[in-house]
Design a protein around this motif. Structure first.
Motif, mmCIF file in Angstrom:
data_model
loop_
_atom_site.group_PDB
_atom_site.id
_atom_site.type_symbol
_atom_site.label_atom_id
_atom_site.label_comp_id
_atom_site.label_asym_id
_atom_site.label_seq_id
_atom_site.Cartn_x
_atom_site.Cartn_y
_atom_site.Cartn_z
ATOM 1 N N SER A 83 60.233 -50.763 -74.203
ATOM 2 C CA SER A 83 59.115 -49.895 -74.580
ATOM 3 C C SER A 83 57.836 -50.469 -73.991
ATOM 4 C CB SER A 83 58.991 -49.795 -76.111
ATOM 5 O OG SER A 83 58.743 -51.060 -76.671
ATOM 6 N N ALA A 84 56.845 -49.601 -73.851
ATOM 7 C CA ALA A 84 55.566 -50.039 -73.288
ATOM 8 C C ALA A 84 54.778 -50.886 -74.275
ATOM 9 C CB ALA A 84 54.737 -48.822 -72.875
ATOM 10 N N THR A 85 54.999 -50.692 -75.563
ATOM 11 C CA THR A 85 54.292 -51.437 -76.599
ATOM 12 C C THR A 85 55.069 -52.691 -76.960
ATOM 13 O OG1 THR A 85 53.435 -49.367 -77.502
ATOM 14 C CG2 THR A 85 53.304 -51.315 -78.916
ATOM 15 N N LEU A 86 54.401 -53.815 -77.001
ATOM 16 C CA LEU A 86 55.047 -55.079 -77.337
ATOM 17 C C LEU A 86 55.543 -55.050 -78.780
ATOM 18 C CD1 LEU A 86 55.639 -57.939 -76.209
ATOM 19 C CD2 LEU A 86 53.464 -58.658 -77.221
ATOM 20 N N ASN A 87 56.786 -55.486 -78.965
ATOM 21 C CA ASN A 87 57.406 -55.518 -80.299
ATOM 22 C C ASN A 87 57.400 -54.140 -80.969
ATOM 23 O OD1 ASN A 87 57.816 -58.274 -79.987
ATOM 24 N ND2 ASN A 87 55.976 -58.833 -81.124
ATOM 25 N N TYR A 88 57.578 -53.104 -80.177
ATOM 26 C CA TYR A 88 57.567 -51.738 -80.706
ATOM 27 C C TYR A 88 58.676 -51.553 -81.747
ATOM 28 C CZ TYR A 88 57.771 -46.601 -80.628
ATOM 29 O OH TYR A 88 57.777 -45.271 -80.974
ATOM 30 N N TRP A 89 59.845 -52.162 -81.495
ATOM 31 C CA TRP A 89 60.973 -52.050 -82.410
ATOM 32 C C TRP A 89 61.048 -53.260 -83.364
ATOM 33 C CZ3 TRP A 89 63.396 -47.484 -82.253
ATOM 34 C CH2 TRP A 89 63.327 -46.738 -81.063
ATOM 35 N N GLY A 90 60.088 -54.130 -83.311
ATOM 36 C CA GLY A 90 60.146 -55.373 -84.074
ATOM 37 C C GLY A 90 60.547 -56.528 -83.168
ATOM 38 N N GLY A 91 60.329 -57.726 -83.635
ATOM 39 C CA GLY A 91 60.578 -58.890 -82.803
ATOM 40 C C GLY A 91 61.957 -59.485 -82.919
ATOM 41 N N SER A 92 62.854 -58.848 -83.683
ATOM 42 C CA SER A 92 64.192 -59.400 -83.899
ATOM 43 C C SER A 92 65.238 -58.521 -83.221
ATOM 44 C CB SER A 92 64.492 -59.496 -85.400
ATOM 45 O OG SER A 92 65.784 -60.019 -85.619
ATOM 46 N N PRO A 93 65.869 -58.991 -82.136
ATOM 47 C CA PRO A 93 66.931 -58.198 -81.500
ATOM 48 C C PRO A 93 68.078 -57.959 -82.484
ATOM 49 C CG PRO A 93 66.223 -60.009 -80.080
ATOM 50 C CD PRO A 93 65.595 -60.244 -81.420
ATOM 51 N N PRO A 94 68.717 -56.799 -82.431
ATOM 52 C CA PRO A 94 69.781 -56.486 -83.385
ATOM 53 C C PRO A 94 70.900 -57.514 -83.432
ATOM 54 C CG PRO A 94 69.118 -54.496 -82.233
ATOM 55 C CD PRO A 94 68.389 -55.633 -81.579
ATOM 56 N N ILE A 95 71.323 -58.043 -82.262
ATOM 57 C CA ILE A 95 72.409 -59.020 -82.276
ATOM 58 C C ILE A 95 71.967 -60.312 -82.950
ATOM 59 C CG2 ILE A 95 71.877 -59.964 -79.989
ATOM 60 C CD1 ILE A 95 74.906 -60.294 -79.577
ATOM 61 N N ALA A 96 70.684 -60.661 -82.845
ATOM 62 C CA ALA A 96 70.167 -61.850 -83.522
ATOM 63 C C ALA A 96 70.129 -61.641 -85.024
ATOM 64 C CB ALA A 96 68.774 -62.190 -82.996
#
Length: 222
Positions: free
Chosen positions: A142-155
């Motif tokens: 995404s163009a916005t930093l941390n748009y989905w949050g800072g935690s990747p789903p696998i993490a």
């Protein structure tokens, strides 16, 4: 410092501690489709403990309960019941799984008993499936930093899997422990499971860590 109000402690919040996770969620994505995507079953951050940690605890608890039931049945069931054909066949199967091992002469190595290997296989399949099968591993770009949050789903999911292992690492560690008391499995034999649970704990913790490094390098935050 002047003008600053100090509340609580550096390591505890000012308010009373909560014994449950905070689940309040307001969608910060731009579209309804993105909000729905974020809240899908396998990667909704606010429910991830229920999706991954609780099944891990349930797996270990169910296994301990099964062995505890067999142990108390053997000790408390009337002799007439224990001598029935169906009970004797199940007892023979249990002993076969407990003692049957394999010898690999080329490696000068004796395997663990067949029953232990089967339990290890069940655990391996569980952790591989819970870690690798749900998609995605990382949030869409995404163009916005941390748009989905800072935690990747696998993490997120591997972190909760690791946390679910933690109580059982300690439960199986001591010579006098609850698992031995309720199952009758000796401390020496229990150490195999202690090591394997510790391996799962360690590997899932690593899988939890590295996606953060990859994500932060990719987004220029590291």
């Amino acid at each position: 410092m002047d003008g600053m109000e100090m509340t609580g402690t550096p390591w505890l919040p000012a308010g009373p501690p909560m014994l449950h996770a905070y689940r309040g969620y307001e969608c910060s994505q731009n579209t309804t489709a993105e909000c729905d995507y974020y809240q899908e079953y396998w990667h909704f951050w606010y429910e991830s403990d229920r999706r991954f940690a609780l099944p891990t605890v349930a797996l270990f608890t169910a296994t301990i309960t099964l062995f505890a039931f067999a142990h108390f049945f053997q000790r408390l069931a009337p002799r007439a019941v224990q001598e029935t054909s169906i009970v004797r066949r199940k007892t023979a199967l249990y002993r076969f799984l407990s003692y049957r091992s394999f010898r690999l002469s080329a490696l000068n190595w004796n395997s663990a008993p067949l029953g232990v290997l089967l339990l290890g296989l069940v655990g391996t399949i569980f952790f591989l499936c819970m870690t690798l099968l749900p998609q995605p591993y990382y949030w869409p770009e995404s163009a916005t930093l941390n748009y989905w949050g800072g935690s990747p789903p696998i993490a997120t999911r591997s972190g909760w899997l690791s946390l679910g292992c933690m109580p059982f690492v300690f439960l199986t560690a001591g010579k006098s422990n609850f698992v031995t008391a309720v199952t009758g499995v000796s401390h020496e034999k229990l150490q195999v499971y202690h090591r394997w649970i510790s391996y799962a704990f360690f590997v899932t913790a690593l899988v939890h860590t590295f996606p953060f490094i990859v994500y932060n390098i990719k987004t220029g935050q590291m």
